[in-house]
Design a protein around this motif. Structure first.
Motif, PDB file in Angstrom:
ATOM      1  N   GLY A 265       0.999  -1.195  -0.014  1.00  0.00           N
ATOM      2  CA  GLY A 265       0.010  -0.093   0.012  1.00  0.00           C
ATOM      3  C   GLY A 265       0.905   1.302   0.072  1.00  0.00           C
ATOM      4  N   GLU A 266       2.077   1.167  -0.526  1.00  0.00           N
ATOM      5  CA  GLU A 266       2.761   2.365  -0.395  1.00  0.00           C
ATOM      6  C   GLU A 266       2.369   3.547  -1.485  1.00  0.00           C
ATOM      7  OE1 GLU A 266       6.961   1.267  -1.209  1.00  0.00           O
ATOM      8  OE2 GLU A 266       7.115   0.432   0.690  1.00  0.00           O
ATOM      9  N   ALA A 267       2.319   4.687  -1.156  1.00  0.00           N
ATOM     10  CA  ALA A 267       1.553   5.855  -1.950  1.00  0.00           C
ATOM     11  C   ALA A 267       2.365   5.899  -3.381  1.00  0.00           C
ATOM     12  CB  ALA A 267       1.459   6.901  -1.204  1.00  0.00           C
ATOM     13  N   LEU A 268       1.646   5.939  -4.471  1.00  0.00           N
ATOM     14  CA  LEU A 268       2.303   6.426  -5.727  1.00  0.00           C
ATOM     15  C   LEU A 268       1.916   7.750  -6.048  1.00  0.00           C
ATOM     16  CD1 LEU A 268       1.515   3.296  -7.917  1.00  0.00           C
ATOM     17  CD2 LEU A 268       3.869   3.851  -6.997  1.00  0.00           C
ATOM     18  N   THR A 269       2.717   8.761  -5.519  1.00  0.00           N
ATOM     19  CA  THR A 269       2.470  10.037  -5.632  1.00  0.00           C
ATOM     20  C   THR A 269       2.958  10.535  -7.048  1.00  0.00           C
ATOM     21  OG1 THR A 269       4.680  10.758  -5.018  1.00  0.00           O
ATOM     22  CG2 THR A 269       3.169  10.441  -3.156  1.00  0.00           C
ATOM     23  N   LEU A 270       2.278  11.735  -7.385  1.00  0.00           N
ATOM     24  CA  LEU A 270       2.466  12.300  -8.729  1.00  0.00           C
ATOM     25  C   LEU A 270       3.953  12.644  -9.099  1.00  0.00           C
ATOM     26  CD1 LEU A 270       1.189  13.492 -11.275  1.00  0.00           C
ATOM     27  CD2 LEU A 270       0.709  15.380 -10.321  1.00  0.00           C
ATOM     28  N   PRO A 271       4.821  13.132  -8.081  1.00  0.00           N
ATOM     29  CA  PRO A 271       6.270  13.555  -8.355  1.00  0.00           C
ATOM     30  C   PRO A 271       6.857  12.040  -8.560  1.00  0.00           C
ATOM     31  CG  PRO A 271       5.389  14.619  -6.377  1.00  0.00           C
ATOM     32  CD  PRO A 271       4.356  13.886  -6.942  1.00  0.00           C
ATOM     33  N   MET A 272       6.260  10.944  -7.772  1.00  0.00           N
ATOM     34  CA  MET A 272       6.923   9.477  -8.223  1.00  0.00           C
ATOM     35  C   MET A 272       6.975   9.073  -9.471  1.00  0.00           C
ATOM     36  SD  MET A 272       6.456   7.737  -4.322  1.00  0.00           S
ATOM     37  CE  MET A 272       6.866   6.164  -4.857  1.00  0.00           C
ATOM     38  N   ILE A 273       5.642   9.292  -9.854  1.00  0.00           N
ATOM     39  CA  ILE A 273       5.103   8.782 -11.081  1.00  0.00           C
ATOM     40  C   ILE A 273       5.785   9.627 -12.360  1.00  0.00           C
ATOM     41  CG2 ILE A 273       3.555   8.486 -12.619  1.00  0.00           C
ATOM     42  CD1 ILE A 273       1.580   8.001 -10.209  1.00  0.00           C
ATOM     43  N   THR A 274       5.671  10.781 -12.189  1.00  0.00           N
ATOM     44  CA  THR A 274       6.332  11.549 -13.293  1.00  0.00           C
ATOM     45  C   THR A 274       7.868  11.667 -13.270  1.00  0.00           C
ATOM     46  OG1 THR A 274       4.592  13.266 -12.668  1.00  0.00           O
ATOM     47  CG2 THR A 274       6.552  14.019 -14.092  1.00  0.00           C
ATOM     48  N   GLY A 275       8.394  11.466 -12.075  1.00  0.00           N
ATOM     49  CA  GLY A 275       9.902  11.387 -11.949  1.00  0.00           C
ATOM     50  C   GLY A 275      10.566   9.825 -12.617  1.00  0.00           C
ATOM     51  N   THR A 276       9.605   8.824 -12.350  1.00  0.00           N
ATOM     52  CA  THR A 276      10.037   7.775 -12.679  1.00  0.00           C
ATOM     53  C   THR A 276       9.859   7.717 -14.186  1.00  0.00           C
ATOM     54  OG1 THR A 276       9.287   6.489 -10.952  1.00  0.00           O
ATOM     55  CG2 THR A 276       9.516   5.201 -12.819  1.00  0.00           C
ATOM     56  N   VAL A 277       8.669   8.265 -14.781  1.00  0.00           N
ATOM     57  CA  VAL A 277       8.712   8.477 -16.396  1.00  0.00           C
ATOM     58  C   VAL A 277       9.848   9.089 -16.999  1.00  0.00           C
ATOM     59  CG1 VAL A 277       7.448   9.322 -18.271  1.00  0.00           C
ATOM     60  CG2 VAL A 277       6.154   8.108 -16.355  1.00  0.00           C
ATOM     61  N   ILE A 278      10.159  10.088 -16.411  1.00  0.00           N
ATOM     62  CA  ILE A 278      11.416  10.817 -16.899  1.00  0.00           C
ATOM     63  C   ILE A 278      12.713  10.267 -16.787  1.00  0.00           C
ATOM     64  CG2 ILE A 278      12.740  12.997 -16.576  1.00  0.00           C
ATOM     65  CD1 ILE A 278      10.292  14.397 -15.576  1.00  0.00           C
ATOM     66  N   ALA A 279      12.868   9.375 -15.796  1.00  0.00           N
ATOM     67  CA  ALA A 279      14.188   8.777 -15.455  1.00  0.00           C
ATOM     68  C   ALA A 279      14.154   7.777 -16.330  1.00  0.00           C
ATOM     69  CB  ALA A 279      14.202   8.326 -13.922  1.00  0.00           C
ATOM     70  N   VAL A 280      13.136   6.752 -16.583  1.00  0.00           N
ATOM     71  CA  VAL A 280      13.219   5.720 -17.451  1.00  0.00           C
ATOM     72  C   VAL A 280      13.395   6.138 -18.841  1.00  0.00           C
ATOM     73  CG1 VAL A 280      11.639   3.929 -18.617  1.00  0.00           C
ATOM     74  CG2 VAL A 280      11.598   4.151 -16.217  1.00  0.00           C
ATOM     75  N   LEU A 281      12.964   7.314 -19.402  1.00  0.00           N
ATOM     76  CA  LEU A 281      13.110   7.873 -20.736  1.00  0.00           C
ATOM     77  C   LEU A 281      14.748   8.218 -20.634  1.00  0.00           C
ATOM     78  CD1 LEU A 281      12.554   9.024 -23.309  1.00  0.00           C
ATOM     79  CD2 LEU A 281      11.705  11.345 -22.265  1.00  0.00           C
ATOM     80  N   GLY A 282      15.394   8.785 -19.556  1.00  0.00           N
ATOM     81  CA  GLY A 282      16.689   9.117 -19.616  1.00  0.00           C
ATOM     82  C   GLY A 282      17.476   8.026 -19.764  1.00  0.00           C
ATOM     83  N   VAL A 283      17.116   7.005 -18.785  1.00  0.00           N
ATOM     84  CA  VAL A 283      17.989   5.501 -19.070  1.00  0.00           C
ATOM     85  C   VAL A 283      18.032   5.131 -20.370  1.00  0.00           C
ATOM     86  CG1 VAL A 283      18.159   3.130 -18.101  1.00  0.00           C
ATOM     87  CG2 VAL A 283      17.778   5.161 -16.514  1.00  0.00           C
ATOM     88  N   TYR A 284      16.851   5.023 -21.018  1.00  0.00           N
ATOM     89  CA  TYR A 284      16.671   4.591 -22.544  1.00  0.00           C
ATOM     90  C   TYR A 284      17.666   5.465 -23.465  1.00  0.00           C
ATOM     91  CZ  TYR A 284      14.890   3.864 -27.226  1.00  0.00           C
ATOM     92  OH  TYR A 284      14.578   3.693 -28.374  1.00  0.00           O
ATOM     93  N   LEU A 285      17.410   6.549 -23.452  1.00  0.00           N
ATOM     94  CA  LEU A 285      18.565   7.531 -24.058  1.00  0.00           C
ATOM     95  C   LEU A 285      19.891   7.364 -24.036  1.00  0.00           C
ATOM     96  CD1 LEU A 285      16.168  10.891 -24.227  1.00  0.00           C
ATOM     97  CD2 LEU A 285      16.500   9.012 -25.975  1.00  0.00           C
ATOM     98  N   THR A 286      20.144   7.012 -22.602  1.00  0.00           N
ATOM     99  CA  THR A 286      21.638   6.950 -22.289  1.00  0.00           C
ATOM    100  C   THR A 286      22.271   5.485 -22.576  1.00  0.00           C
ATOM    101  OG1 THR A 286      21.335   8.461 -20.243  1.00  0.00           O
ATOM    102  CG2 THR A 286      23.367   7.017 -20.227  1.00  0.00           C
ATOM    103  N   ASN A 287      21.442   4.382 -22.695  1.00  0.00           N
ATOM    104  CA  ASN A 287      21.876   3.274 -22.810  1.00  0.00           C
ATOM    105  C   ASN A 287      21.484   2.573 -24.272  1.00  0.00           C
ATOM    106  OD1 ASN A 287      23.116   2.073 -20.072  1.00  0.00           O
ATOM    107  ND2 ASN A 287      21.533   3.594 -19.693  1.00  0.00           N
ATOM    108  N   ARG A 288      20.781   3.327 -25.038  1.00  0.00           N
ATOM    109  CA  ARG A 288      20.416   2.971 -26.482  1.00  0.00           C
ATOM    110  C   ARG A 288      21.405   2.212 -27.195  1.00  0.00           C
ATOM    111  NH1 ARG A 288      17.747   7.905 -29.670  1.00  0.00           N
ATOM    112  NH2 ARG A 288      17.395   5.930 -31.116  1.00  0.00           N
TER     113      ARG A 288
END
Length: 297
Positions: A265-288
């Motif tokens: 039941g750990e909260a999924l806050t808007l900053p966590m969701i937004t930050g995770t999406v941005i981080a995943v995009l960054g990791v993809y671009l860095t490691n493509r």
């Protein structure tokens, strides 16, 4: 659907459960003590696995030493720091998101340590990745409400753990490009025990609440993650499909956060969701254009 198509996704799913398991395991044992049990059992099972499958042992003591040393960083310092941090109050979701730092850190230090050059797109990925992690984690660390705030020091230890696995990845790339991954994996658990056992003795009471819950969690940690995920990685290497797992590995942070939400039941806050999406995009671009997972595992 064949195993060839399912294996990469199953590998990533198994790997993502590690953060949820860390939060669950500390209920029944001190975190480092649990890791000692996990490493010991995984090491024993890998010895049997290596013998049964006819794995090739290192050709010299020097290579064996490199395998053990890589385990010190990849398992000992890394998981030790992550599990200790979770035991001190860092949520499984936040810890999983911090895990996104590992490929970003590796890419950041690669030019200096490995002579690799980053493209402009990879540099943009680095910036996005770190912004995303900061956006997801810092609001919880800086929260004024003490009931929801996460202690800063355990978060720092968690980040240090990611730095350790980053160095371990580079160390393995430098010294273990050849050899049988099965025996390397076994020796890495020896290295993990060299660090974790004395740390557990010095820092913990080595509490263990023996019972079915502990054994079930331990079985999942050893058979599901330590053995199962590695076995799938070996299968992927043999089938030449490691690149698929490499692309799916970007899903580990959000998967860990969703699992923590569903189970604890750990909260999924808007900053966590937004930050995770941005981080995943960054990791993809860095490691493509990064090398396949087989060379970094």
């Amino acid at each position: 659907m064949t195993l060839d198509r399912l294996a990469p996704a199953i590998f990533v799913l198994l790997w993502s459960t590690g953060w949820v398991m860390a939060k669950y395991a500390v209920i029944y044992a001190d975190p480092l003590t649990f890791l000692v049990l996990r490493y010991a059992l995984a090491g024993i099972l890998f010895v049997v696995f290596c013998i049964v499958t006819g794995a090739q042992w290192p050709r010299s003591w020097k290579l064996a030493g490199h395998a053990i040393m890589s385990g010190v960083f990849l398992h000992g310092f890394y998981l030790g720091a992550v599990w200790w941090a979770v035991g001190q109050g860092v949520s499984a979701a936040i810890s999983g998101i911090i895990a996104g730092l590992q490929p970003l850190m590796t890419a950041a230090v690669a030019p200096a340590l490995l002579g690799e050059r980053l493209s402009p797109m990879q540099k943009l990925g680095l910036v996005l990745g770190f912004i995303g992690i900061a956006l997801a984690v810092l609001p919880k660390v800086l929260a004024l409400d003490s009931a929801t705030a996460i202690p800063a020091f355990p978060v720092l230890v968690n980040v240090i753990g990611m730095a350790s696995v980053t160095y371990g990845t580079i160390y393995q790339k430098r010294h273990l490009q050849t050899g049988d991954i099965r025996t390397t994996a076994m020796l890495q658990y020896v290295g993990a025990l060299i660090v974790t056992l004395p740390a557990a003795y010095l820092l913990e009471d080595m509490r263990v609440d023996w019972g079915i819950e502990l054994f079930a969690t331990l079985a999942w940690g050893v058979l599901g993650v330590s053995m199962g995920a590695v076995a799938l990685l070996l299968y992927l290497i043999g089938r030449g499909q490691v690149s698929k797992a490499a692309s799916l590995i970007y899903l580990v942070p959000p998967l860990a956060a969703v699992e923590a939400f569903l189970i604890f039941g750990e909260a999924l806050t808007l900053p966590m969701i937004t930050g995770t999406v941005i981080a995943v995009l960054g990791v993809y671009l860095t490691n493509r254009k990064a090398e396949p997972l087989a060379e970094r595992a």
